[in-house]
Scaffold this active site. Structure first.
Site, PDB file in Angstrom:
ATOM      1  N   LYS A   1      41.675  47.932  52.151  1.00  0.00           N
ATOM      2  CA  LYS A   1      41.102  48.136  50.813  1.00  0.00           C
ATOM      3  C   LYS A   1      41.533  49.489  50.246  1.00  0.00           C
ATOM      4  CE  LYS A   1      37.146  45.140  51.779  1.00  0.00           C
ATOM      5  NZ  LYS A   1      35.736  45.099  52.252  1.00  0.00           N
TER       6      LYS A   1
ATOM      7  N   GLN B   1      30.956  48.925  53.824  1.00  0.00           N
ATOM      8  CA  GLN B   1      31.597  47.878  54.629  1.00  0.00           C
ATOM      9  C   GLN B   1      30.562  47.209  55.537  1.00  0.00           C
ATOM     10  OE1 GLN B   1      34.828  46.743  54.473  1.00  0.00           O
ATOM     11  NE2 GLN B   1      34.122  45.182  55.895  1.00  0.00           N
TER      12      GLN B   1
ATOM     13  N   ASP C   1      30.789  45.721  44.671  1.00  0.00           N
ATOM     14  CA  ASP C   1      30.678  44.467  45.419  1.00  0.00           C
ATOM     15  C   ASP C   1      29.729  43.479  44.724  1.00  0.00           C
ATOM     16  OD1 ASP C   1      32.382  44.234  47.552  1.00  0.00           O
ATOM     17  OD2 ASP C   1      31.097  45.316  48.959  1.00  0.00           O
TER      18      ASP C   1
END
Lengths: 287, 287
Positions: free
Chosen positions: A55, A99, A122
């Protein structure tokens, strides 16, 4: 019958990343700062470390500045919250990614709830899920957003069509069902407690499979000509497997988003796109 | 074939109100303050005035203190926000209800967004919708909550059964779909853009109709033995009409929540129950 179409998320994501890179270069040339993406990694899970690295690299390649915070495996919820708060307050940071999974001693809900909704790239906070349910503008979870973009790029009509979503997770199943409804599809959500799921799946013009079970979906689940989106990803003996048994469905589908190369690359793209959206809102740039 | 069962929301709501009244009397006897419900009415719509009066009376009857604010038809968004803020800050107020619809010059979304989520007894804020989508504890919209309570009171099984919801509103359709999914039903949402809705409706063991169209649903929509929940309410020449044509479905249904006397009384009950829930959270009383 014509050969099924492969929905190439790899290629679409690469094109879109190119467009994002050009847009970011344009605002940088006008003197604006770089968009900033903070990535929080707790513990030493090797798979998580690889995801984070990918990422960060993807961000860097298009001109987003990645910043990471790596916390030890034994961290407390309070330790993680302190880092979230720091990024929440930092004006150089537009997006914050935590994460998953977090180590078991950490309260995941508490951590996610702490991320400022305008930096929640997210799309996992209650505020952004609520905006999605209410049909208001927010930040939309990456995988569902990527699925919709992939369908759109291939001109797959949704209005008035039957869609079946396999799985009802907060991360994928529910948001993708809501997005498909907003685009005028008639949506059914099936799950582990649904009897005879294949009978229902066979009604689908568009079948989105996010069940988390390798090769769950076989030819019995497919209406001839259906568009099938495979969201699963599992490590098999001979490479990555999806939730869809590609060999067995291939002769029936009209189009397939495969694993790998379908939804996976789109998910990372949408993380970057959400960071870019958050950045423009922070900088007051038009959308 | 046995006679269909009428799901008597009138009677269930009366029973539940009795239980709430007893619970409130108990805490009052221990020296706690009364729960407070604020009702904001803007303008002079006669139907809205009647709704507000009924809600206030229902609150009063069980020991909830109603407080109202009536604002003139020409009020601005700012005027309404000031009143919301006042109730937000008032420690004697547990629930705030903004009677809909608001006059056209007022920004409804802005007003609703201002209500503190812990006082949002209509469950309409983005925060409470997000909590519902995420499966977290919050305040659930009254009509969907009342429908679930009615189904439960009549021991109607949901797990593993097919449910079809007609309508996808933020107020009823989407929340009831989410609640049914959480209770392990397999849910399909159909709407104005669904072709042949009756074919899909005929798959439903449980059919919830919140379409806003008088007598939309006829015998063609009904699987024999289905449980049908009519959420519509319309003024006809000879009294109130639902979205379901009761006479035409009667010989096919297994159970019916009728209009009037079904979901309507349950909705007011759930407003009171949400106020009681908010009160207990404010006072730190166990649930």
């Amino acid at each position: 019958m014509t050969e099924p179409m492969l929905l190439n998320g790899q290629r679409l994501a690469a094109e879109m990343r190119g467009q994002l890179a050009a847009q970011i270069a344009r605002v940088r040339a006008q003197g604006y700062r770089a968009p900033g993406l903070a990535v929080i990694l707790v513990g030493d899970d090797p798979a998580s470390a690889i995801y984070v690295r990918n990422k960060k690299r993807a961000a860097q390649e298009i001109g987003i500045e990645p910043v990471d915070a790596v916390l030890p495996q034994g961290s407390t919820t309070e330790d993680v919250l302190r880092v979230v708060d720091q990024f929440n307050q930092d004006p150089a940071i537009d997006g914050i990614l935590v994460q998953m999974p977090l180590p078991p001693q950490i309260e995941t809900e508490t951590v996610l709830a702490r991320v400022r909704p305008d930096k929640d790239v997210d799309g996992l906070t209650v505020t952004n899920l609520g905006r999605l349910t209410a049909g208001e503008e927010g930040l939309v979870p990456c995988t569902p957003k990527g699925i919709l973009r992939l369908l759109e790029a291939y001109d797959i009509a949704l209005a008035g069509r039957r869609a079946v979503v396999v799985g009802r997770s907060r991360l994928v199943g529910l948001p993708v069902a809501l997005l498909l409804m907003q685009r005028q599809a008639t949506v059914t959500v099936i799950h582990s407690r649904t009897p005879e799921p294949e009978t229902i799946a066979r009604q689908a013009d568009i079948l989105v499979v996010a069940a988390g079970k390798p090769h769950l979906v076989t030819e019995d689940w497919i209406k001839p000509g259906a568009v099938v989106i495979d969201v699963g990803i599992h490590r098999g003996d001979h490479g990555l497997l999806g939730d869809v048994d590609r060999e067995r469905v291939w002769s029936r589908v009209g189009a397939l988003s495969p694993v790998p190369g379908g939804v996976g690359p789109m998910t990372i793209l949408e993380l970057l796109d959400n960071t870019w959206t958050a950045y423009r809102r922070h900088e007051g740039l038009s959308e």
